[in-house]
Design a protein around this motif. Sequence first.
Motif, PDB file in Angstrom:
ATOM      1  N   ASP B 132      32.107  38.458  46.568  1.00 35.76           N
ATOM      2  CA  ASP B 132      33.552  39.010  45.803  1.00 35.76           C
ATOM      3  C   ASP B 132      33.007  40.411  45.061  1.00 35.76           C
ATOM      4  N   LEU B 133      31.292  41.151  45.564  1.00 35.90           N
ATOM      5  CA  LEU B 133      30.801  42.479  45.811  1.00 35.90           C
ATOM      6  C   LEU B 133      30.843  42.991  46.414  1.00 35.90           C
ATOM      7  N   ALA B 134      30.921  42.256  47.237  1.00 38.99           N
ATOM      8  CA  ALA B 134      31.059  43.076  49.294  1.00 38.99           C
ATOM      9  C   ALA B 134      31.744  43.321  49.560  1.00 38.99           C
ATOM     10  N   LEU B 135      32.917  42.131  49.501  1.00 35.56           N
ATOM     11  CA  LEU B 135      34.478  42.658  49.607  1.00 35.56           C
ATOM     12  C   LEU B 135      35.145  43.340  49.073  1.00 35.56           C
ATOM     13  N   GLU B 136      34.493  43.880  48.412  1.00 34.89           N
ATOM     14  CA  GLU B 136      35.173  45.156  47.019  1.00 34.89           C
ATOM     15  C   GLU B 136      34.741  46.781  48.133  1.00 34.89           C
ATOM     16  N   GLN B 137      33.866  46.219  48.752  1.00 31.44           N
ATOM     17  CA  GLN B 137      33.055  47.734  49.789  1.00 31.44           C
ATOM     18  C   GLN B 137      33.481  47.787  50.716  1.00 31.44           C
ATOM     19  N   GLN B 138      34.324  46.476  50.896  1.00 29.37           N
ATOM     20  CA  GLN B 138      34.695  46.349  52.517  1.00 29.37           C
ATOM     21  C   GLN B 138      33.576  45.203  53.849  1.00 29.37           C
ATOM     22  N   PHE B 139      32.367  45.504  52.429  1.00 29.56           N
ATOM     23  CA  PHE B 139      31.001  44.588  53.402  1.00 29.56           C
ATOM     24  C   PHE B 139      31.096  43.980  53.501  1.00 29.56           C
ATOM     25  N   GLY B 183      22.024  45.805  53.671  1.00 30.78           N
ATOM     26  CA  GLY B 183      20.831  46.377  52.574  1.00 30.78           C
ATOM     27  C   GLY B 183      20.780  44.923  52.779  1.00 30.78           C
ATOM     28  N   TYR B 184      19.755  44.389  51.837  1.00 33.55           N
ATOM     29  CA  TYR B 184      18.408  43.475  51.168  1.00 33.55           C
ATOM     30  C   TYR B 184      18.866  43.236  49.947  1.00 33.55           C
ATOM     31  N   ALA B 185      18.509  42.191  48.933  1.00 36.15           N
ATOM     32  CA  ALA B 185      17.880  41.446  48.058  1.00 36.15           C
ATOM     33  C   ALA B 185      17.630  40.463  48.126  1.00 36.15           C
ATOM     34  N   GLU B 186      16.565  40.130  47.593  1.00 34.91           N
ATOM     35  CA  GLU B 186      16.462  38.234  47.116  1.00 34.91           C
ATOM     36  C   GLU B 186      15.754  37.973  45.962  1.00 34.91           C
ATOM     37  N   LEU B 195      18.138  33.956  37.464  1.00 38.81           N
ATOM     38  CA  LEU B 195      18.631  34.265  38.684  1.00 38.81           C
ATOM     39  C   LEU B 195      19.622  35.316  38.165  1.00 38.81           C
ATOM     40  N   ASP B 196      19.410  36.859  38.456  1.00 34.79           N
ATOM     41  CA  ASP B 196      20.706  37.763  37.626  1.00 34.79           C
ATOM     42  C   ASP B 196      21.235  38.226  38.660  1.00 34.79           C
ATOM     43  N   VAL B 197      22.572  37.231  39.707  1.00 34.38           N
ATOM     44  CA  VAL B 197      23.058  37.358  40.751  1.00 34.38           C
ATOM     45  C   VAL B 197      23.496  38.017  41.359  1.00 34.38           C
ATOM     46  N   GLU B 198      24.263  39.316  39.768  1.00 33.31           N
ATOM     47  CA  GLU B 198      25.013  40.487  40.039  1.00 33.31           C
ATOM     48  C   GLU B 198      24.164  41.927  40.526  1.00 33.31           C
ATOM     49  N   ALA B 199      22.801  41.830  39.561  1.00 31.91           N
ATOM     50  CA  ALA B 199      21.919  42.835  39.776  1.00 31.91           C
ATOM     51  C   ALA B 199      21.255  42.701  41.352  1.00 31.91           C
ATOM     52  N   LEU B 200      21.385  41.146  41.651  1.00 29.90           N
ATOM     53  CA  LEU B 200      20.891  41.088  42.888  1.00 29.90           C
ATOM     54  C   LEU B 200      21.845  41.575  44.871  1.00 29.90           C
ATOM     55  N   ARG B 202      24.367  43.749  43.239  1.00 31.60           N
ATOM     56  CA  ARG B 202      24.472  45.469  43.609  1.00 31.60           C
ATOM     57  C   ARG B 202      23.445  45.934  44.653  1.00 31.60           C
ATOM     58  N   GLU B 203      22.443  45.276  44.156  1.00 30.33           N
ATOM     59  CA  GLU B 203      20.952  46.052  45.050  1.00 30.33           C
ATOM     60  C   GLU B 203      21.447  46.280  45.876  1.00 30.33           C
ATOM     61  N   ALA B 204      21.831  45.149  47.320  1.00 28.08           N
ATOM     62  CA  ALA B 204      22.039  45.016  48.166  1.00 28.08           C
ATOM     63  C   ALA B 204      23.290  46.280  48.893  1.00 28.08           C
ATOM     64  N   VAL B 205      24.394  45.915  47.545  1.00 26.96           N
ATOM     65  CA  VAL B 205      25.937  46.744  48.165  1.00 26.96           C
ATOM     66  C   VAL B 205      24.897  48.351  48.117  1.00 26.96           C
ATOM     67  N   ASP B 206      24.006  48.629  46.799  1.00 25.89           N
ATOM     68  CA  ASP B 206      23.695  49.460  46.872  1.00 25.89           C
ATOM     69  C   ASP B 206      22.495  50.861  48.031  1.00 25.89           C
ATOM     70  N   LYS B 207      22.063  49.535  48.810  1.00 28.43           N
ATOM     71  CA  LYS B 207      21.112  49.918  50.009  1.00 28.43           C
ATOM     72  C   LYS B 207      22.373  49.992  51.230  1.00 28.43           C
ATOM     73  N   THR B 208      23.315  48.569  51.251  1.00 28.83           N
ATOM     74  CA  THR B 208      23.535  49.320  52.453  1.00 28.83           C
ATOM     75  C   THR B 208      24.867  50.183  52.828  1.00 28.83           C
ATOM     76  N   LEU B 209      25.308  50.788  51.385  1.00 31.16           N
ATOM     77  CA  LEU B 209      25.673  52.001  51.499  1.00 31.16           C
ATOM     78  C   LEU B 209      24.977  53.159  51.627  1.00 31.16           C
ATOM     79  N   ARG B 210      23.835  52.847  51.601  1.00 29.18           N
ATOM     80  CA  ARG B 210      22.924  54.581  51.533  1.00 29.18           C
ATOM     81  C   ARG B 210      22.558  54.328  53.250  1.00 29.18           C
ATOM     82  N   SER B 211      22.907  53.455  53.574  1.00 25.54           N
ATOM     83  CA  SER B 211      21.772  52.633  54.963  1.00 25.54           C
ATOM     84  C   SER B 211      23.021  52.956  56.612  1.00 25.54           C
ATOM     85  N   ARG B 212      24.337  53.196  55.979  1.00 18.37           N
ATOM     86  CA  ARG B 212      25.183  53.823  56.767  1.00 18.37           C
ATOM     87  C   ARG B 212      24.962  55.040  57.773  1.00 18.37           C
ATOM     88  N   GLY B 213      24.636  54.620  58.999  1.00 21.43           N
ATOM     89  CA  GLY B 213      25.157  55.777  60.222  1.00 21.43           C
ATOM     90  C   GLY B 213      23.665  56.104  60.139  1.00 21.43           C
TER      91      GLY B 213
END
Lengths: 477, 446
Positions: B132-139, B183-186, B195-200, B202-213
Motif C-alpha cells: 500500500d505504501l508503495a502504491l501510494e507513490q505508484q511504486f 530502493g531496498y530495506a531488510e 519487525l517494524d514493517v512500516e518503517a521498513l 518507508r525506508e525503501a520508499v525514501d530510497k526509491t524516491l531519491r534514486s530516480r533518474g
Amino acid sequence: MRDFTNRALDTAQALGAQYADVRVERKEVQSVTVKNGRVEAVSETDEQGFGVRVLVHGAWGFASSARPEAEEIDRIAALAVAIARASALTQREAVDLGAAVKSVGSYRTPVQRDPFAVSLDDKIALLLAADAGMRSVPGIGVAEGSMEAQRIARTFASSEGSYLEQTLVETGAGIEAMAVGENEAQKRSYPNSFGRHQGTAGYEFVEALDLVGNAPRIAEQAVQLLSAEQCPSGLATIILDATQVALQVHESCGHPIELDRVFGAEAAYAGTSFLTLDKLGAFQYGSEHVTIVADATVPRGLGTFGWDDEGVPAQRTVIVRNGRFENYLTSRETAARLGRFSNGTMRADGWNRIPLIRMTNINLEPGPWRFEDLVADTDQGLYLETNKSWSIDDQRLNFQFGTEIAWEITGGKLGKMYRNATYTGITPRFWNACDAVGREWQLWGVVNCGKGQPSQSAHVGHGAAPARFRNVQVGVL
Amino acid sequence: MIGSAKVRALLEDVLRRSKADQTEVLLMGQDAALTRFANSAIHQNVFERNAELRVRAVVGKRVGVAATNDLSEAGRQRAAERALAIAERQPENPDFPGLPQPAPIPSVHGYAASTAGATPEQRALSVKTICDLALEQQFNASGALRTDCSEIAVANSLGVFAYDTFTSTSLKTVMMGPDEGSGYAERASVDMEQLDVEALAREAVDKTLRSRGPGALPAGEYPVILEEYAVAELLDYLAYVGFGALSYQEGHGFMAGRLGQRLVSERISIWDDGLDPRGTPMGFDFEGVPKQRVDLIRAGVAAGVVYDTQTAAREGRQSTGHALPAPNSFGPFPMHLFMAPGEASREAMLRSIDRGLWVTRFHYVNVVHPRQAILTGMTRDGTFLIERGELARPVRNLRFTQNALEALASTQAVGDRLLVVGGFGGATVVPALQLGRFTFTGVSSQ
C-alpha cells in the motif's frame, strides 16, 4: 497412489480451490567424496513428501509435508487453500492459467547401468585412483573427487485430469586439484568446475569421463599456474572453451529469458531481465552465428524429462535464431499473459517447493569450426578454460567471469599459460561480438542453478562448443 | 514441531538400534512459511513441514552417514542400518578423531511465540502494508516475508544430548519506481513483533524516491559509504572464504599463515557469537558441541578461525562449536557474525566525504581469488554520488572488483548503530562503514 492424490485434490476443491495439483516425490541421493587419499564423506539420503498447490479466486497457495498420512493430506490441502485466501488480500489481478492441460503417462530416464546398483567399493576405488593420480604430481596441496547418484520418483496429478509418473535418474562425478603457494592458490577441475559434471544417465556417464586419465594433467596445470604470468588486461579476442560457453549461456541467456523474471517475479531476489516484452521478436540478441534453443528432449541433459511440473510435455523451443530473440521460457500462467501456450519449463526442487520457470537444456547450437581451425584463424588472443568465478547484474547485462586457466594465442597457435584470467562485458554486445562457434559440441550439466525464495537449486543442461568473441575486456583483476 | 520429549525418545531409539562403535543422530525439523510478493501483490505463498533424521555411524575410523525424513520405526531402522553399512564398506580415515564428548550446553533464547504462531493472514497483512505504501507513490513493491520455526537436536552414543527450538523471521523489500529508481530495506529477527514493517517500507520508499533518474559515472576508485546491507554481504563472503579452519589448514583461505598479523584497519573487529541475543542465537552446533564466541579479527589483527571436532583435532585443540551437519567436506563455518560498531553517525560520515559513492547494497557477489580475498559484484537499489558532503545524485549500478581486506584496511569510520541482516544460515550483525578506497571496474548499461 491415485487414492492419495485424489484425496488431496478433492479436499482442496471441496474447500474452494478452482484449480489444484499435487506432487508426491521420493528422492534418493548417494554421494561420495574423497580427499587427499582418504574417504572424506559417504552419505545416502532418502527423502519423501508431497506438496499441494491451489488457486482460489485467482490467488496462489502452496503447502507441503513430509508425512504421507491421510489426516496430513487433509490438513495440508486445507492449509494450501487458507494460504491462497490470504494471498488474495493483496490481489490486483487474478491468475489465468489459460487452456486446461490434461496429460497422462509415464517417463523414465534411459539408463544403461543403474548407478545405485554399482558397488560403493567400485565408486570409492575409482575416485581414489583419480585422487592418487593428482597427488602423484609434486606440489598438489589438496586433491578432491566426488560422485553423486540421484533418483527421483515423482507422481503429479491435477484437478484438470493430469496424472503422470516419472522416474528421473542422474549420475555425475568430477575431480579437482589445488596447488598452494606463497599468497597464491590455484585450482584445476575436470571435466568441469562446481564439483562435478552430471547428466540424466546411468553409471556409464561416469565411466566415460576418464577421471583417472585426466587427473595428472589437471594437477600439473594447477602447479604450473602458481608460477604462470598474470593474465594481461585490455581489449582482446577471446576463445572460450565449451564449459565456459555453457556458463555464459546460463547466466546471460538462460536466466534473462525466464518469463516470470521478466514479469518481475524475482525482482526482490536475483532481479529482473533486460529482455523486456518489447524486445520479443524485435531484438538482435547476438550475431548471426548465435542460435540458442531450449530443448528438454535431448538425451542425457539435466533438463531432460517427460513433462514439467505443470504437466506440460517436454519440448524444443528456439530462443534465439541467428541472433534474433524469438522466445522466452514460459509457464502456463506467464504464457497465457502473452496469449501463448506454455513451453514446459516449470520445475520444482522437490516436493516442498513450488514449480518455477527453470532452464531445461539451453543450448548454443554448434557452428562449423574445428577447434584447431578456430585457434589457427586467430592472430592474437586468449583461450580461456573452465569457470572459476561468475557474477552478473540484476538485469543480466553486466557480467564478469573468471576462468581457472588461460592461454595466449599468437599467430594462430596456443602459447604460454596465464593465471587469474577474467573477462567482463554487456550481454547483447558480447553475443553480437561472437564471430565463430565450434563444432565440438557437448551437453554440460550445471547442478547449482539458484532461484526463488525459499531457495531452489535446479539441475540444468547446456549444449555448448568453443566460441570466439572479439574486442572483449579481459584481465580486470 | 515434534517436541523435546518425543525427539529425545526418537534419537535414543536410533542410538539403541545402531550397532556401530559410535553413533550420532541429528534431527532438524521445521515449519517454514514464506510469503513472497511482486508487482505489489502476493504471487507466491508457501508452507513446508519437514523433519530430517541424520545418522552418523562410526566403525573404527570409518564413517557413514544416512539421512531420511521417514521418522517411522522402519525409517529409523533403515537409516541406522544404512549408515553402518556405508561405514563398514570404506577404508579408514586416519584423520577422524571420533565423536565429541558431552559438555554443558549454554542456554539461549532463540524462540519467539509471535514468529512460531504467525498465520498466513498476518504475513499477508504485513505485506499489504508495504504494498500500500508503495502504491501510494505508484511504486512497484516486491519482496519476501519469512517465518520459520525449527527444532534441532543432537545425540550421540558418548552421552551428548542437545535440543532447542528456534524461530527466525526476515522481511525484505525492493521497490521500483519511474525513471529506474529503486530502493531496498531488510530486517531479520527471532521475533516477528520486532519487525517494524512500516518503517521498513518507508525506508525503501525514501530510497526509491531519491534514486530516480540515475546518471552515468565512470568506473574507478572512490571513497565509499557502505550501508549495513553492503557490509553484511562483504562479511558473509569473507567468512565463506577464510574464517573456517579448513581453508586455514589447507592454505587457500586468506587467514592461512596470517594469524597475529594486521590484515585490516584497527577500527575493524569481527567475531562469531552464537550466544549473543542480538543475532539469531543457537547454543550448540550440529555435532552437539556448545558454541563459543570466537574473535576472528581483533582491532584489525587476524585473531582466529572457527573449528569443528575434526579440524580442531588436527591442531590438538577443542572444537569451538561451529560444525555443519555431517558429512561435511566444507569444514566449520561461522553462522553468527558480528562487526563491532564505531561512533560515527551516517550524517557525519557523509559530511566528511568530498567526492565518493554511497552504496545501499551489493548484488551477486562472488569470489574471484579466495587467497587474496578478492570479490566481485554489483551495486544495487540505491547508488549515489557524494559531493561536498551530500548525496549529489543517483548513479547507475557499478561493478566492483576489490580485495576486501584492502578495502577494510582503508576504513575511515565505523557506524554507530548495528543492523541485523540475514546471513549464510544465521544472521549477520553489522554497522555501516566509511572506506577510503573501493575499486569499481564496470558500469551496467544496455
